[in-house]
Design a protein around this motif. Structure first.
Motif, PDB file in Angstrom:
ATOM      1  N   SER A  16       0.767  -1.305  -0.073  1.00 26.87           N
ATOM      2  CA  SER A  16       0.080   0.180  -0.231  1.00 26.87           C
ATOM      3  C   SER A  16       0.693   1.168   0.121  1.00 26.87           C
ATOM      4  CB  SER A  16      -1.122  -0.001   1.218  1.00 26.87           C
ATOM      5  OG  SER A  16      -1.562   1.176   1.466  1.00 26.87           O
ATOM      6  N   CYS A  17       1.916   1.396   0.926  1.00 26.03           N
ATOM      7  CA  CYS A  17       2.375   2.149   0.602  1.00 26.03           C
ATOM      8  C   CYS A  17       3.388   2.641  -0.084  1.00 26.03           C
ATOM      9  CB  CYS A  17       3.618   1.741   1.948  1.00 26.03           C
ATOM     10  SG  CYS A  17       4.933   2.693   2.261  1.00 26.03           S
ATOM     11  N   ILE A  18       3.605   1.660  -1.129  1.00 29.60           N
ATOM     12  CA  ILE A  18       4.504   1.991  -2.375  1.00 29.60           C
ATOM     13  C   ILE A  18       3.416   2.187  -3.731  1.00 29.60           C
ATOM     14  CG2 ILE A  18       5.435   0.094  -4.264  1.00 29.60           C
ATOM     15  CD1 ILE A  18       6.456  -1.511  -2.314  1.00 29.60           C
ATOM     16  N   GLY A  19       2.485   1.760  -3.251  1.00 32.74           N
ATOM     17  CA  GLY A  19       0.891   2.357  -4.115  1.00 32.74           C
ATOM     18  C   GLY A  19       1.068   3.935  -4.150  1.00 32.74           C
ATOM     19  N   ARG A  20       0.951   4.304  -2.412  1.00 36.93           N
ATOM     20  CA  ARG A  20       1.135   6.252  -2.605  1.00 36.93           C
ATOM     21  C   ARG A  20       2.091   7.008  -2.873  1.00 36.93           C
ATOM     22  NH1 ARG A  20      -0.868   3.257   2.296  1.00 36.93           N
ATOM     23  NH2 ARG A  20       1.253   4.729   3.050  1.00 36.93           N
TER      24      ARG A  20
END
Length: 65
Positions: A16-20
Motif C-alpha cells: 500500500s505504501c508503495i502504491g502511494r
C-alpha cells in the motif's frame, strides 16, 4: 504475512505504501517504520519494491496469434 517483526508491519501495508508513491526502502521506513529497527527486513522490502515497480517482462514479449 509480517515483513518487519520489529514494528509488526505486514506485506499489505508495504504494498500500500508503495502504491502511494514510496520508491525506496528509506521511504517505506519513513511511512511505516518497517526496516528502521534491526534492519533485517530491508532486503525483503527491497524485493517488494522491485516486484512492484519493475515493468512486467511479459509485457515486452511480442503478441502472437
Amino acid at each position: 504475512m509480517y515483513v518487519c517483526m520489529c514494528f509488526a508491519v505486514c506485506d499489505r501495508q508495504i504494498r500500500s505504501c508503495i502504491g502511494r508513491g514510496a520508491r525506496t526502502v528509506e521511504e517505506v521506513g519513513e511511512a511505516t517504520e518497517a526496516g528502521t529497527g534491526c534492519g533485517g527486513c530491508q532486503d525483503h522490502i527491497d524485493t517488494l519494491l522491485t516486484a512492484s515497480l519493475a515493468p512486467s517482462e511479459l509485457s515486452e514479449l511480442p503478441a502472437t496469434a
